[in-house]
Design an enzyme around this catalytic site. Structure first.
Site, PDB file in Angstrom:
ATOM      1  NE  ARG A  24       9.891  18.648 -12.126  1.00 40.35           N
ATOM      2  CZ  ARG A  24       9.423  18.362 -10.929  1.00 40.35           C
ATOM      3  NH1 ARG A  24      10.203  18.421  -9.890  1.00 40.35           N
ATOM      4  NH2 ARG A  24       8.179  17.988 -10.759  1.00 40.35           N
ATOM      5  CD  GLU A  51      -3.628  10.396  -5.485  1.00 44.22           C
ATOM      6  OE1 GLU A  51      -3.785   9.349  -4.850  1.00 44.22           O
ATOM      7  OE2 GLU A  51      -2.658  10.597  -6.247  1.00 44.22           O
TER       8      GLU A  51
END
Length: 171
Positions: free
Chosen positions: A59, A96
């Protein structure tokens, strides 16, 4: 109607439970919103006097080329591993839950000033990885720019460079 929040859609529990996903798809679908984003990014970024804009896969590309064209400078791609031909440099970073690898084509940048663009800044992992890749090519990374910054994740604090955020959320 120039409040960009009008074009951001929120999806709770996506992609997993407890995540509040901020979707820029409505913004991309509206030419008025895109014009506002382009104008605001260009006004802020031109003050940093970059020679290149580097967009992060995928993006970030949507905005990096718009800004580079408007500022009449070059655009660089920082891609996911395995997406670029030729000689490349790669770097991995932790997420994460796992890790990811970004790459760019080898292009000696000889102290050229670069601003990195992405759609969202969360923990700062992909932006820091991109910065490291660019600096390995002797670029001077003078800042980063995002459409959305998730302030509570403190990614901007970790990056140690100016960050331009068009929108920020504390949750």
């Amino acid at each position: 109607m120039d409040n960009l929040e009008n074009w951001i859609q929120t999806f709770p529990d996506f992609p997993s439970r407890g995540i509040l996903f901020r979707d820029i798809s409505p913004l991309l679908a509206d030419p008025i919103a895109l014009k506002i984003v382009k104008k605001r990014l260009c006004e802020s970024i031109k003050l940093l006097k970059p020679d290149y804009i580097a967009g992060i896969d995928a993006r970030g590309f949507l905005f990096s080329t718009l800004v580079a064209e408007q500022l009449e400078i070059g655009s660089l791609m920082v891609r996911k591993s395995g997406k670029l031909p030729g000689k490349i440099v790669e770097k991995s970073y932790d997420l994460e839950y796992g890790s990811n690898t970004l790459s760019m084509q080898i292009k000696p940048l000889d102290k050229k000033k670069v601003v990195i663009i992405d759609d969202l800044l969360a923990t700062g992992g992909s932006m820091q990885c991109s910065k490291d890749l660019l600096e390995s090519q002797q670029a001077e990374v003078v800042g980063g720019a995002v459409i959305i910054e998730l302030k509570s994740l403190r990614g901007a604090e970790l990056l140690k460079m100016p960050i331009i955020s068009l929108l920020s959320y504390d949750d």
